[in-house]
Every structure is written in structure tokens, then in C-alpha cells.
Design a protein around this motif. Structure first.
Motif, PDB file in Angstrom:
ATOM      1  N   GLU A 178      30.733  21.749  19.891  1.00  0.00           N
ATOM      2  CA  GLU A 178      29.897  20.585  19.593  1.00  0.00           C
ATOM      3  C   GLU A 178      30.047  19.582  20.732  1.00  0.00           C
ATOM      4  N   THR A 181      25.170  14.635  23.596  1.00  0.00           N
ATOM      5  CA  THR A 181      24.297  14.361  24.741  1.00  0.00           C
ATOM      6  C   THR A 181      23.832  12.910  24.663  1.00  0.00           C
ATOM      7  N   GLN A 214      16.785  18.567  24.534  1.00  0.00           N
ATOM      8  CA  GLN A 214      16.339  19.817  25.124  1.00  0.00           C
ATOM      9  C   GLN A 214      16.872  20.057  26.532  1.00  0.00           C
ATOM     10  N   TYR A 216      19.182  18.470  28.310  1.00  0.00           N
ATOM     11  CA  TYR A 216      20.637  18.417  28.450  1.00  0.00           C
ATOM     12  C   TYR A 216      21.291  19.709  27.983  1.00  0.00           C
ATOM     13  N   LYS A 217      20.792  20.272  26.893  1.00  0.00           N
ATOM     14  CA  LYS A 217      21.447  21.491  26.413  1.00  0.00           C
ATOM     15  C   LYS A 217      21.156  22.663  27.341  1.00  0.00           C
ATOM     16  N   GLN A 218      19.996  22.658  28.007  1.00  0.00           N
ATOM     17  CA  GLN A 218      19.747  23.691  29.009  1.00  0.00           C
ATOM     18  C   GLN A 218      20.682  23.525  30.199  1.00  0.00           C
ATOM     19  N   LEU A 220      23.646  22.273  30.071  1.00  0.00           N
ATOM     20  CA  LEU A 220      24.958  22.741  29.628  1.00  0.00           C
ATOM     21  C   LEU A 220      25.080  24.254  29.779  1.00  0.00           C
ATOM     22  N   TYR A 228      26.455  25.960  22.651  1.00  0.00           N
ATOM     23  CA  TYR A 228      26.479  24.522  22.356  1.00  0.00           C
ATOM     24  C   TYR A 228      25.836  24.278  21.007  1.00  0.00           C
ATOM     25  N   GLN A 230      25.012  20.682  18.242  1.00  0.00           N
ATOM     26  CA  GLN A 230      25.127  19.248  18.025  1.00  0.00           C
ATOM     27  C   GLN A 230      24.315  18.859  16.791  1.00  0.00           C
ATOM     28  N   ASP A 252      20.993  21.187  16.430  1.00  0.00           N
ATOM     29  CA  ASP A 252      20.490  21.575  17.746  1.00  0.00           C
ATOM     30  C   ASP A 252      21.473  22.554  18.371  1.00  0.00           C
ATOM     31  N   GLU A 254      22.105  25.856  21.452  1.00  0.00           N
ATOM     32  CA  GLU A 254      21.674  26.594  22.639  1.00  0.00           C
ATOM     33  C   GLU A 254      22.771  27.585  22.978  1.00  0.00           C
ATOM     34  N   GLY A 538      17.537  28.812  22.363  1.00  0.00           N
ATOM     35  CA  GLY A 538      18.100  28.043  21.263  1.00  0.00           C
ATOM     36  C   GLY A 538      17.069  27.700  20.218  1.00  0.00           C
TER      37      GLY A 538
END
Length: 601
Positions: A178, A181, A214, A216-218, A220, A228, A230, A252, A254, A538
Motif C-alpha cells: 500500500e 500517491t 493512474q 503515479y501507479k504506472q 511505480l 501496488y 491504495q 486502486d 496496479e 490494473g
């Protein structure tokens, strides 16, 4: 429901929670705290329902067991006053027990009463009799601190907590991290308007509140975090409905090195776990259907499969009928589609008119219909149907045909609306209580008013089989996108993402973006992808929607502690509010001219 965790109920004020008492506690001396929910004064005896978050228990005051001063004060208690009582748990007489309450076998005989805080007369009632309606929603939102005391809302928010807790535990077992972002971020439009936050230290510049995490998780995933998750707060400045809020919460996630089946399998496992928590049914694997198939069979990309009623295609059967309307629709590339309703001839003309209104509200010019009778048929469509057409339609005497003719883009939403109206008008029973569905292969792009738009968002991977058409025929390209649908409600959307920076650039260009715009808006993402991004994908699931649909609530406002109205206002705290001149100057915002909607120069 009892307090959470044995041993966690006691504090300096109380030894137990009110809703946690049971017959096994009879004879014990305890201290309870809570609110006066309802009182029944029988003269010598006084009964009060004491309420806290754990539930209700009946407490009693009487001259045989209550101190004189406390008994006098008890007769003055007002609704919603906060009290502490000390006394003994006693079994109720058998005939006085209340099987509808978990505490219904006992009562609490009060020896001493302490008034912790008297309450003025509540602006809205918390206790309601069985025949009393709720106060108007706007009034309840204005006095949300009282509305939130209702057991229904407390149960909804407890379930929300349980579902989120189950989610965190589930993904922890799968090795997800977890990671939070940013909330203050850069404007990157994803289909709705951003909420903007002015920067005091950088005059004329603005942060945006995220519509989703969206990008930020890409990033990561490119950074090697592999999995990931969250519980993310998101914000969208758009027109509201009962199923929309300007700020919302989503699950959320990914993951790197995944294919669609990986994501779908994880989410099916999560839904099974969450459904068990909510005491509903979710049995993987869920049914799957392509976007094109869903529109063809049900007219919707989120069909409610509790009913099996499907659209029939009568283009071949009716296309040569002696009707200019039908022939023109087919000659112009459209189809004749509709529903065959067994025993539908019992619908009255007025009920059929309601079906027509549903089609028109969804964009169709009207609805064609015909009832089959023993000697032919009746209704506008019947004049063009001979024996052959009736036979091809499959209709029997007593059946009803409703149809729409034209391009699928017009008839599909119209027939979807008619389907819902038919189910209600005919009282068709649901064939199952819980219908789960994955809708796959959404179009990569959509066209509105001559402009290309992303079907989901611009980071979705085109279907590998369609890549050769990306530049020449982009509207025919499918994507590796998937939606989770439960009982006709979209719970979440996801996709496999583009990890090749050059392919991502091609998609931006297909959307009409020039190099300067691409660099300004998404240069940081392209740089991250070029650094060695793994294949990844994700999904995001709406927490508010999940809770709402699991309990069958009428509105998202029933499952959010402090929701906004459909006018995007927070009535309880009175937001949004205007700023004073000094505050606006500090934020470098020009005041609006009186009566105008633009800043003064």
C-alpha cells in the motif's frame, strides 16, 4: 452488533458497550454510556432505550433499585442527551423479551445516573416509530451529525469499514504494497474537469486534485514495486447524480508482468471475500462478455444479467416488409432489433406508451410495437407483418413485439432503456439475485462531435490483433480494457497499460495531440516508460459504489459519512464558501465582478 473486539469496550467512563450485553451477563454490575434514544415513563417505572454505536439496550429506573436523586433526574431526561449509568444486568421476564434486539433478553437496572451532556430538542428525529418517514434528505444532510446516529447509516459505515479492512488484508496476502500517491498534483484530464488549487508561493500556477492515481501507479511499476494497492481519494468536478460524488474513494491497484486474466482472477477472489463479509453471493469465475456482444445482446455495456431478456435481431425477418421506415433503416446500414415479450399482449396501451417514452428519452425517435392475436395482430408494426414475418419473429398469440429501427448507436441505448422498463412493467421476476460479469475488449477510442476521445483513458493498451489499424482506422481498434459489472452497475474499470513510449506517443497523436502538448502534459510519463517499463496493468473499484450496491441503497449519500448534494454542496459545514478580499489577494486570485462569471481585469 457488539463492540469490536472483546476487551476493547472498557474505558475510563464505561465497563461495557450498551449493545454488547447478553443473558450470560445477568447479575453483573456494569457502567454504560450512551444517548437517550427513547423513553417510556410509566409513572413509578421509567424505561429508556440507551444507544451507542454497538446497539441498544433497555435500561430501567425504579424506586426499588434506583437512588432517589438519580430517579428524579431520570424523569427529566430529554431525547439524545448523553448519560452514564451504573447498575446491574437483569434477565427480562420471558413475556417481556424482545427477539428483535440482540440485547432483548436483558435489561439494565440503573442504580446511579449521571447526566454527561443534556441535548436540546433535535432538529430532526433520530428515533422513528414504525410508521414515521425520514425527514427530507436536504434537512438530514444539513443536520448530518444527527442523521449519522441512525442505526441504518451506522450499519452502512460499519460495512464499509469491514469491506475496506478485508481488501487490505486480501492484497497484503497477495504481496501488494500500500503506497500513497499525491493529492496535490498536475492537471492531466481523464474525462472530467479537475478541481484546481491555487499556489500561494507560485503566483498564477495551480495544483490539481487527482481524478485517479493512474499515472503515479504506472510510474511505480516502472520503479520496480511490482504490486501496488491504495485506498485512494479521488476528485472530479462534474455534474452529479445519485451515483456520483465530487470526491470519492476507490480501491486502486496496479501490478507488473501481468495479463488480463491475472487482474480478473485477483478481483474475483476479492469480490468473493467482500461478498462473504456483506453476506451476498459471488462465486468465481464470473461470466465474461465482449463489449460488442454486450451491446448486441442487451444494448448496454453494463447489462443486468439477473434477467435473461435479450435483444432479437429481426433485420432479415422484417427488412423486406412493405414499410418505408423499416426498409430505409436497413438500406442506410441500420438494423431492426427489439424484444419478443411472451404474454406481453396483456400490457395496456398506456404501459406501452411508457416503453415508448423510455426509448425516446434514450435518443430514439420512437418505438414500433405489435401484439399478436389469433387472427393476426394489432399495433403500428402489425400492419407490415404478414404470416411469414410473424413466424420468423417467433411470436405466438398473446405475445408482444417491441422494436427500434436504425443504426446500433441509436437503437442500443434505446433498447437498453426499454429492457429496464419492460422488466418493471411486466413484473418479470429476477432469475438470480447476484449477477457478476466482466465486459472485455472495449473500443480504444470513441468519437464525439467529430473529435476522438479515449474509450477509457489514453494509457490503455490497444488489442494486439488490432495494432495494424491504429493509424488508418483508429475507431475500429479494440483495447485490453475490462469492466466489472454487478447487477447492472459498473463497479470498476481497468486495463493493461501501454508500456512502450513510442506506442503511447502514437495513441496521443491519434487523439489529435501535438508534440508540444504531449511533452507538456505527459513528458514525465514518457520519460518513465523509456527508462525500462515492464508490461503492467490494473483496475480501480469504487468503494462507495460497492457498499451501495451490496446493501441496495438508493444513493451513494447513504454510504458516505459526509456527502455532497447533487449541487456539489456540503450542507452540514456550509461548503463551498466565498473568500474574503485579503485571502484572494494572498492566493493571487482576482475577485469576480458583481454579476459576472469571469475575474475582473
Amino acid at each position: 452488533m457488539t463492540g469490536r473486539g472483546e476487551g476493547s469496550e472498557a474505558t475510563g467512563f464505561r465497563s461495557r458497550t450498551a449493545g454488547g450485553l447478553r443473558s450470560s451477563d445477568a447479575g453483573r454490575t456494569e457502567r454504560l454510556t450512551g444517548w437517550v434514544h427513547r423513553r417510556r415513563d410509566l409513572g413509578g417505572l421509567l424505561f429508556v432505550d440507551l444507544r451507542d454505536r454497538s446497539g441498544l439496550v433497555q435500561i430501567s429506573f425504579g424506586p426499588e433499585w434506583t437512588e432517589a436523586e438519580s430517579l428524579t433526574e431520570a424523569h427529566k431526561l430529554g431525547s439524545e442527551s448523553v448519560i452514564r449509568v451504573e447498575g446491574e444486568v437483569a434477565l427480562r421476564p420471558t413475556e417481556a423479551r424482545n427477539p428483535e434486539l440482540p440485547t432483548g433478553d436483558v435489561e439494565f437496572r440503573v442504580q446511579r445516573l449521571e447526566l454527561l451532556n443534556p441535548a436540546r430538542t433535535p432538529q430532526i428525529p433520530v428515533y422513528r416509530g414504525p410508521d414515521e418517514d425520514l425527514a427530507a434528505e436536504e434537512l438530514r444532510l444539513k443536520h448530518r451529525h444527527l442523521d449519522l446516529r441512525r442505526s441504518e447509516l451506522q450499519a452502512n459505515l460499519r460495512l464499509r469499514h469491514d469491506l475496506v479492512l478485508a481488501t487490505r488484508n486480501y492484497f497484503d496476502r497477495l504481496g501488494f504494497l500500500e503506497i500513497e500517491t499525491p493529492i496535490l498534483t498536475k492537471t492531466t484530464p481523464e474525462g472530467a474537469r479537475d478541481y484546481l488549487v491555487p499556489s500561494r508561493v507560485h503566483p498564477g500556477e495551480f495544483f490539481a486534485l487527482p481524478q485517479s492515481p493512474q499515472i503515479y501507479k504506472q510510474v511505480l511499476m516502472t520503479a520496480g514495486y511490482d504490486r501496488y494497492v491504495q485506498i485512494a481519494r479521488c476528485f472530479r468536478d462534474e455534474d452529479l447524480r445519485a451515483d456520483r460524488q465530487p470526491e470519492f474513494t476507490q480501491i486502486d491497484l496496479e501490478a507488473a508482468f501481468v495479463e488480463p486474466d491475472d487482474i480478473l482472477g485477483w478481483i474475483e477472489g476479492l469480490m468473493a471475500e467482500m461478498a462473504a463479509t456483506a453476506e451476498i453471493e459471488a462465486v468465481p469465475p464470473f461470466e465474461r462478455m465482449t463489449h460488442a456482444e454486450a451491446l448486441d445482446r442487451f444494448g448496454s455495456d453494463r447489462p443486468d444479467l439477473r434477467w435473461s431478456l435479450e435483444i432479437s435481431d429481426w433485420t432479415d425477418a422484417f427488412g423486406s416488409a412493405d414499410s418505408k421506415i423499416l426498409r430505409n433503416a436497413v438500406e442506410e446500414g441500420g438494423r431492426i432489433r427489439g424484444f419478443l415479450l411472451r404474454e406481453g399482449a396483456r400490457l395496456s396501451r398506456r404501459e406501452i406508451e411508457e416503453l415508448e417514452k423510455a426509448a425516446q428519452a434514450a435518443g430514439a425517435p420512437g418505438l414500433l410495437w405489435a401484439k399478436r392475436t389469433d387472427d393476426g395482430g394489432s399495433g403500428p408494426l402489425s400492419r407490415w407483418l404478414g404470416e411469414g414475418e410473424w413466424e420468423l419473429s417467433g411470436a405466438r398469440p398473446g405475445d408482444l413485439i417491441v422494436a427500434a429501427a436504425g443504426p446500433d448507436a441509436m437503437t442500443s441505448p434505446a433498447l437498453s432503456a426499454v429492457r429496464g422498463s419492460v422488466i418493471g412493467a411486466m413484473g418479470l421476476p429476477a432469475e438470480r439475485d447476484h449477477a457478476w460479469l466482466w465486459v472485455l475488449d472495449f473500443p480504444l477510442f470513441e468519437e464525439h462531435e467529430g473529435r476522438m476521445h479515449p474509450g477509457h483513458h489514453p494509457f490503455v493498451l490497444p488489442h494486439p490483433e488490432d495494432l495494424d489499424r491504429l493509424d488508418e482506422d483508429p475507431l475500429s481498434v479494440r483495447s485490453l480494457a475490462y469492466d466489472l459489472v454487478y447487477n447492472g452497475s459498473e463497479l470498476g474499470s481497468g486495463s493493461i497499460r501501454i508500456h512502450d513510449p513510442e506506442l503511447q506517443r502514437r495513441v496521443f497523436q491519434a487523439l489529435g495531440m501535438q508534440e508540444e502538448e504531449i511533452a507538456r502534459k505527459y513528458g514525465f510519463l514518457l520519460e518513465a516508460l523509456a527508462s525500462g517499463a515492464p508490461p503492467h496493468g490494473g483496475i480501480a473499484l469504487g468503494v462507495d459504489r460497492l457498499v451501495k450496491d451490496f446493501i441496495g441503497a438508493g444513493s451513494l449519500r447513504d454510504v458516505i459519512a459526509f456527502p455532497k448534494t447533487t449541487a456539489a454542496r456540503a450542507l452540514f459545514e456550509g461548503a463551498p464558501t466565498p473568500l474574503g478580499a485579503a485571502e484572494m489577494e494572498e492566493l493571487h486570485i482576482a475577485p469576480l465582478r458583481r454579476g459576472a462569471g469571469v475575474p475582473a481585469s
